[in-house]
Design a protein around this motif. Structure first.
Motif, PDB file in Angstrom:
ATOM      1  N   ASP A  10      22.718  22.272  29.979  1.00  6.91           N
ATOM      2  CA  ASP A  10      23.885  23.159  29.900  1.00  6.91           C
ATOM      3  C   ASP A  10      23.833  24.167  31.035  1.00  6.91           C
ATOM      4  OD1 ASP A  10      26.123  24.497  29.119  1.00  6.91           O
ATOM      5  OD2 ASP A  10      25.143  25.595  27.495  1.00  6.91           O
ATOM      6  N   SER A  11      24.109  23.721  32.253  1.00 10.07           N
ATOM      7  CA  SER A  11      24.050  24.594  33.416  1.00 10.07           C
ATOM      8  C   SER A  11      25.269  25.506  33.459  1.00 10.07           C
ATOM      9  CB  SER A  11      23.973  23.756  34.694  1.00 10.07           C
ATOM     10  OG  SER A  11      22.786  22.990  34.719  1.00 10.07           O
ATOM     11  N   PHE A  12      25.055  26.705  33.947  1.00 12.10           N
ATOM     12  CA  PHE A  12      26.118  27.700  34.071  1.00 12.10           C
ATOM     13  C   PHE A  12      27.054  27.301  35.208  1.00 12.10           C
ATOM     14  CE2 PHE A  12      27.650  31.623  36.097  1.00 12.10           C
ATOM     15  CZ  PHE A  12      28.200  32.288  35.014  1.00 12.10           C
ATOM     16  N   ASP A  13      28.335  27.096  34.886  1.00 16.38           N
ATOM     17  CA  ASP A  13      29.283  26.756  35.941  1.00 16.38           C
ATOM     18  C   ASP A  13      30.472  27.704  35.941  1.00 16.38           C
ATOM     19  OD1 ASP A  13      30.694  25.857  33.745  1.00 16.38           O
ATOM     20  OD2 ASP A  13      31.104  23.863  34.559  1.00 16.38           O
ATOM     21  N   VAL A  14      31.268  27.599  37.006  1.00 20.74           N
ATOM     22  CA  VAL A  14      32.321  28.574  37.278  1.00 20.74           C
ATOM     23  C   VAL A  14      33.622  27.848  37.578  1.00 20.74           C
ATOM     24  CG1 VAL A  14      33.125  30.216  39.031  1.00 20.74           C
ATOM     25  CG2 VAL A  14      30.824  30.426  38.113  1.00 20.74           C
ATOM     26  N   GLY A  15      34.726  28.403  37.064  1.00 20.36           N
ATOM     27  CA  GLY A  15      36.062  27.952  37.430  1.00 20.36           C
ATOM     28  C   GLY A  15      36.832  29.095  38.060  1.00 20.36           C
ATOM     29  N   ILE A  16      37.365  28.862  39.260  1.00 22.49           N
ATOM     30  CA  ILE A  16      38.153  29.878  39.977  1.00 22.49           C
ATOM     31  C   ILE A  16      39.552  29.316  40.182  1.00 22.49           C
ATOM     32  CG2 ILE A  16      38.361  31.279  42.064  1.00 22.49           C
ATOM     33  CD1 ILE A  16      35.342  30.885  42.493  1.00 22.49           C
TER      34      ILE A  16
ATOM     35  N   GLN B  86      40.430  17.463  28.363  1.00 22.70           N
ATOM     36  CA  GLN B  86      40.750  16.140  28.883  1.00 22.70           C
ATOM     37  C   GLN B  86      39.534  15.440  29.477  1.00 22.70           C
ATOM     38  OE1 GLN B  86      44.015  16.558  31.629  1.00 22.70           O
ATOM     39  NE2 GLN B  86      45.273  17.716  30.178  1.00 22.70           N
ATOM     40  N   ALA B  87      38.407  16.149  29.544  1.00 18.17           N
ATOM     41  CA  ALA B  87      37.215  15.558  30.151  1.00 18.17           C
ATOM     42  C   ALA B  87      36.011  15.646  29.219  1.00 18.17           C
ATOM     43  CB  ALA B  87      36.907  16.249  31.473  1.00 18.17           C
ATOM     44  N   GLY B  88      36.268  15.571  27.922  1.00 16.63           N
ATOM     45  CA  GLY B  88      35.163  15.545  26.969  1.00 16.63           C
ATOM     46  C   GLY B  88      34.897  16.831  26.236  1.00 16.63           C
ATOM     47  N   GLY B  89      35.590  17.913  26.600  1.00 20.00           N
ATOM     48  CA  GLY B  89      35.489  19.142  25.826  1.00 20.00           C
ATOM     49  C   GLY B  89      34.276  20.003  26.121  1.00 20.00           C
ATOM     50  N   ASP B  90      33.732  19.967  27.345  1.00 16.96           N
ATOM     51  CA  ASP B  90      32.637  20.858  27.734  1.00 16.96           C
ATOM     52  C   ASP B  90      33.241  22.033  28.491  1.00 16.96           C
ATOM     53  OD1 ASP B  90      30.267  22.042  28.387  1.00 16.96           O
ATOM     54  OD2 ASP B  90      29.722  20.598  29.953  1.00 16.96           O
ATOM     55  N   PRO B  91      33.429  23.186  27.856  1.00 18.66           N
ATOM     56  CA  PRO B  91      34.195  24.288  28.454  1.00 18.66           C
ATOM     57  C   PRO B  91      33.571  24.832  29.735  1.00 18.66           C
ATOM     58  CG  PRO B  91      33.910  24.617  26.087  1.00 18.66           C
ATOM     59  CD  PRO B  91      32.992  23.506  26.483  1.00 18.66           C
ATOM     60  N   ILE B  92      34.436  25.304  30.629  1.00 12.85           N
ATOM     61  CA  ILE B  92      33.990  26.050  31.811  1.00 12.85           C
ATOM     62  C   ILE B  92      33.371  27.359  31.335  1.00 12.85           C
ATOM     63  CG2 ILE B  92      34.743  27.207  33.914  1.00 12.85           C
ATOM     64  CD1 ILE B  92      34.928  24.201  34.165  1.00 12.85           C
ATOM     65  N   ASN B  93      32.210  27.715  31.879  1.00 16.80           N
ATOM     66  CA  ASN B  93      31.492  28.893  31.383  1.00 16.80           C
ATOM     67  C   ASN B  93      32.067  30.206  31.900  1.00 16.80           C
ATOM     68  OD1 ASN B  93      28.666  26.826  31.876  1.00 16.80           O
ATOM     69  ND2 ASN B  93      29.549  27.282  29.897  1.00 16.80           N
ATOM     70  N   ALA B  94      32.088  30.391  33.218  1.00 11.41           N
ATOM     71  CA  ALA B  94      32.618  31.625  33.814  1.00 11.41           C
ATOM     72  C   ALA B  94      34.014  31.337  34.342  1.00 11.41           C
ATOM     73  CB  ALA B  94      31.711  32.106  34.938  1.00 11.41           C
ATOM     74  N   ARG B  95      34.978  32.194  33.998  1.00 12.92           N
ATOM     75  CA  ARG B  95      36.383  31.890  34.255  1.00 12.92           C
ATOM     76  C   ARG B  95      37.042  33.038  35.012  1.00 12.92           C
ATOM     77  NH1 ARG B  95      37.908  29.556  28.185  1.00 12.92           N
ATOM     78  NH2 ARG B  95      36.176  28.064  28.069  1.00 12.92           N
ATOM     79  N   TYR B  96      37.586  32.722  36.182  1.00 13.59           N
ATOM     80  CA  TYR B  96      38.198  33.745  37.030  1.00 13.59           C
ATOM     81  C   TYR B  96      39.592  33.291  37.462  1.00 13.59           C
ATOM     82  CZ  TYR B  96      33.323  35.222  37.393  1.00 13.59           C
ATOM     83  OH  TYR B  96      32.037  35.620  37.101  1.00 13.59           O
ATOM     84  N   VAL B  97      40.541  34.210  37.374  1.00 17.49           N
ATOM     85  CA  VAL B  97      41.883  33.996  37.912  1.00 17.49           C
ATOM     86  C   VAL B  97      42.104  35.046  38.987  1.00 17.49           C
ATOM     87  CG1 VAL B  97      44.354  34.163  37.424  1.00 17.49           C
ATOM     88  CG2 VAL B  97      42.847  32.954  35.834  1.00 17.49           C
TER      89      VAL B  97
END
Length: 643
Positions: free
Chosen positions: A219-225, A337-348
């Motif tokens: 469960d690696s920490f990932d980011v969505g920008i 849509q890709a298996g339900g593994d949520p993005i951890n850090a979320r930035y807009v």
């Protein structure tokens, strides 16, 4: 100092939704009243696996999960007779030690502890005050937190529990800390208002609390920008610069572990396409957020975005809030849509040279405002940021736009509004580059890699934001929960840092109650807008009574209908720790000015829009018990979105 026991009131009540006792059909048995009231019924919440019997020490009827609300019909020798409705007969008896008295439906929620100390829960109010007034407060607090974490507290200073080390997001993992009593006072450090609250912590899960569950190494920490870009004619160069910043970032992380953990999306916005069809769209999903090994689709989307509309839009301000709203609601943050593994850090990251459309602008898509958008985003662990290009051509909008974007761009008590004076392209590229690099550096830090930016080059607010985001991720990863079934005293402000909110009061509402709230607000908005002349405005409050009678027909709750203010009609709201513009509305204030009335109506419309969104968002709602009907699903509503 004012000592108060909180009166009962469901969420409907917090928005004026009062109910009148039916004149016909008196009940055979009514619930007991709270002492000192004439309309407020006693209620309790069940503890985990509470047993209900047909009589004291009688036959078992059923068992209930934690935090089920019941009315109290009788108390007898350590037993309480309970039922789910004041309009129906009681269903049985429960032992008093298996329920918690609940005089309202206000609960406390942990805020993200980033930037402050973990808070302690004390046995008594005096124990809490003892720490708040201690001359060595920080040293004592640090020692007590360490002892509580190691389960070595000796009990001499009254500590019964401690806040979890990680953030417990009440939206993701519902827990209930009902506020049983409270005292309004001044904090001894800065003499500002503070709320000392007696809370009971009851986890929804009946199994024992586990503060640290089995962790997954994968469960690696990932980011969505997600960039939300103004794609009108004045923005071409800035979009190209955004693409260059992103291209540099992608090139730097390509083929590395970091490259697999940082992903991007793009939303474009313009204005009302109905007013000017030639602009082609109001908002458009240019690239959804996906875990990609190759970010070429995002770079292509940014290249497409540089094909800005050359058609003039209606006014200088654009519908940026529509773009932000789509980034919150339509981006696949949970990766369903890709298996339900949520993005951890979320930035807009909003990039624009224009202000947002005001709720009163006929070309705005929605009346929702920056406060509601910010609250919804933070509830979903999404941090909103704004790069505001203060170009000379928009000078007349700068003050208005800055105020709106500052309200929008907040998370965990920090502000993430970045003004670019004069619209300088060089300054914009520098700020955008440092911002994206700082976000990717946070991933590098967690991965144990060397950062690109020196520590002194990272904004202090961003450091606090990254800490908050990381604590939320750790809380989710470890299955962190609130302390299990204890009663104690806490301060809503951090005892060592009264400028920071540690516990946030919220209202626990059912879907049925929110639907009633929405219907009531809708009717009140129409009624207010019809009050044009002086005579209409003077009769507004009399008409409000009629609206309430028509909308709310549930006989479970009572109210007095002829009070000077709308709020004082609700006996259980008189001492609520919440100050509402609507609930304090009087006829004199309503008649003061057209501008004030317009502001009140706009505020109601913004709240109504948010309530309707929540009603159709399944992710908001939690089943309070197995097989609960849809209308009884619950949501912990933040106070800031009350009218």
């Amino acid at each position: 100092m004012i000592r108060r026991s909180l009166p009962m009131g469901l969420a409907v009540v917090a928005l004026l939704a009062v109910t009148l006792l039916a004149a016909s059909g008196a009940r055979a048995q009514s619930p007991l009243l709270v002492d000192g009231t004439s309309t407020v019924f006693q209620r309790v919440l069940t503890r985990p696996a509470a047993e209900v019997r047909d009589a004291p020490d009688g036959r078992l009827v059923d068992r209930y999960a934690a935090f089920q609300p019941f009315y109290v019909f009788a108390r007898e020798n350590g037993w309480v007779q309970i039922g789910p409705s004041a309009a129906r007969p009681p269903i049985g008896w429960a032992e008093e030690n298996r329920v918690v008295d609940w005089k309202h439906n206000i609960i406390a929620a942990f805020t993200n502890p980033a930037g402050r100390s973990r808070q302690l829960i004390f046995d008594t109010e005096n124990d809490l005050r003892g720490l708040m007034n201690h001359e060595a407060l920080r040293d004592v607090q640090e020692r007590l937190v360490a002892e509580a974490s190691a389960n070595t507290v000796d009990g001499q200073l009254g500590v019964v529990s401690v806040e979890p080390a990680e953030y417990v997001n009440i939206r993701d993992r519902l827990y209930v800390m009902p506020i049983l009593d409270f005292v309004e006072d001044l904090h001894p450090m800065n003499y500002e208002d503070v709320l000392l609250m007696q809370v009971a912590s009851i986890n929804k899960d009946e199994k024992p609390t586990t503060l640290v569950a089995q962790e997954s190494d994968s469960d690696s920490f990932d980011v969505g920008i997600v960039f939300v870009l103004d794609t009108t004619s004045s923005m071409r160069n800035y979009i190209a610069l955004t693409r260059r910043v992103l291209q540099d970032t992608v090139t730097r992380i390509a083929g590395t572990e970091i490259g697999n953990l940082v992903n991007f999306g793009v939303v474009g916005f313009r204005d009302n396409v109905d007013a000017v069809p030639e602009i082609e769209y109001r908002t458009r999903m240019l690239a959804n957020l996906e875990r990609r090994g190759d970010q070429t689709p995002v770079l292509d989307a940014l290249a497409e975005a540089t094909d800005v509309t050359l058609v003039s839009t209606p006014g200088f301000n654009e519908d940026s809030f529509a773009g932000v709203e789509d980034a919150i609601d339509l981006i696949d943050w949970d990766q369903a849509q890709a298996g339900g593994d949520p993005i951890n850090a979320r930035y807009v990251i909003l990039v624009t040279d224009a202000g947002p459309k005001d709720a009163r602008d006929p070309n705005a898509r929605s009346p929702i405002g920056p406060v509601e958008l910010q609250a919804e985003a933070e509830d979903r662990n999404i941090a909103l940021m704004t790069l505001h290009l203060k170009t000379p051509g928009g000078a007349g909008t700068h003050e208005y736009a800055a105020g709106a974007y500052r309200s929008l761009s907040r998370f965990g008590g920090g502000e993430f509004y970045f003004p670019i004076e004069g619209g300088s392209e060089e300054a914009f590229e520098g700020v955008a580059s440092r911002l994206v690099t700082a976000i990717t550096d946070h991933v590098r830090t967690i991965q144990g890699e060397q950062t690109i930016l020196a520590e002194e080059d990272t904004d202090e607010n961003l450091k606090g934001l990254f800490e908050a985001v990381e604590l939320a991720w750790l809380g989710s990863r470890k299955g962190t929960q609130a302390p299990d079934v204890i009663t104690g005293w806490v301060s809503d402000k951090a005892v060592e840092a009264p400028q920071d909110l540690a516990f946030e009061p919220r209202l626990l509402v059912t879907k049925n109650e929110m639907a009633t709230m929405a219907k009531l607000l809708d009717d009140l908005i129409r009624l207010a807008e019809q009050s044009r002349g002086a005579e209409d405005m003077q009769s507004f409050f009399g008409q409000v009574q009629g609206v309430i009678e028509q909308v709310v027909t549930n006989p479970d709750r009572l109210a007095e209908a002829n009070d000077e203010t709308v709020g004082s009609a609700l006996e259980y709201l008189e001492r609520l720790p919440y100050r509402s513009q609507i609930l304090q509305l009087t006829e004199d204030r309503w008649l003061q000015s057209a501008m004030m009335r317009r502001g009140i109506i706009d505020g109601m419309r913004q709240k109504l829009t948010q309530y309707r969104k929540w009603l159709y968002d399944a992710s908001v709602w939690t089943a309070p018990y197995e097989s609960a009907p849809d209308g009884e699903y619950v949501y912990a509503m933040p106070f800031e979105v009350l009218p």
